[in-house]
Write an enzyme that holds these catalytic residues in place. Structure first.
Site, short mmCIF file in Angstrom:
data_model
loop_
_atom_site.label_atom_id
_atom_site.label_comp_id
_atom_site.label_asym_id
_atom_site.label_seq_id
_atom_site.Cartn_x
_atom_site.Cartn_y
_atom_site.Cartn_z
N HIS A 208 1.01 -1.37 -0.16
CA HIS A 208 0.08 0.02 -0.09
C HIS A 208 0.96 1.20 -0.23
O HIS A 208 1.91 1.29 0.58
CB HIS A 208 -0.94 -0.02 1.16
CG HIS A 208 -0.36 -0.21 2.56
ND1 HIS A 208 0.03 -1.45 2.75
CD2 HIS A 208 0.09 0.74 3.53
CE1 HIS A 208 0.92 -1.46 4.20
NE2 HIS A 208 0.63 -0.23 4.48
N HIS B 78 0.87 5.15 1.15
CA HIS B 78 0.31 5.98 2.03
C HIS B 78 0.42 7.55 1.15
O HIS B 78 1.43 7.75 0.86
CB HIS B 78 1.06 6.22 3.28
CG HIS B 78 1.20 4.77 4.10
ND1 HIS B 78 0.17 5.12 5.24
CD2 HIS B 78 1.72 3.86 4.23
CE1 HIS B 78 0.39 3.74 6.12
NE2 HIS B 78 1.42 3.25 5.12
#
Ligand code: AMP
Ligand code: ZN
Length: 116
Positions: free
Chosen positions: A100, A102
């Site tokens: 992921h 951010h």
């Protein structure tokens, strides 16, 4: 992937505040925001971390960065700026093992890499 919280968000088994979706990625608000804007961009395909990224994933990873820019502009961050982070492994503090990106913005980012 079973027992992956982000796969569960993708399959809508658990809710999230989704801000963007397309055929390759989903983006949603971080449940514990570390900045006024804190959004995670994840691929629909389960990839554990940067450690297992392969050449065939380059287009997908590039797309994640492009989407992060689109979202940052939608959030009005283009002038003041923002930070993109991909934590990888124990020293980084990675807690969710579905890669992921951010997006952090809306405040000054005091941390520099020469600080503890
Ligand atoms: P990392 O430390 O890079 O693995 O970041 C994982 C991030 O996922 C943290 O910032 C968490 O707050 C966030 N997070 C964990 N579970 C959820 C969830 N169900 N919905 C949204 N964000 C989450
Ligand atoms: Zn997953």
């Amino acid at each position: 992937m079973e027992n992956c919280i982000f796969c569960s968000i993708i399959s809508e088994k658990i809710p999230a505040q989704i801000v963007y979706t397309d055929e390759q990625v989903v983006a949603f608000k971080d449940i514990h925001p570390a900045a006024p804007v804190h959004i995670l961009v994840i691929p629909r395909r389960h990839i554990e971390s940067v450690n297992v990224v392969q050449a065939q994933d380059e287009t997908l990873l590039g797309h994640m960065v492009n989407v992060a820019g689109i979202i940052a502009r939608q959030q009005g961050l283009e002038h003041k700026g923002y930070r993109l982070v991909i934590n990888t492994g124990p020293d980084s503090g990675q807690t969710v093992f579905h890669i992921h990106l951010h997006i952090l913005g809306g405040r000054k980012m005091p941390f520099r890499f020469d600080e503890e």
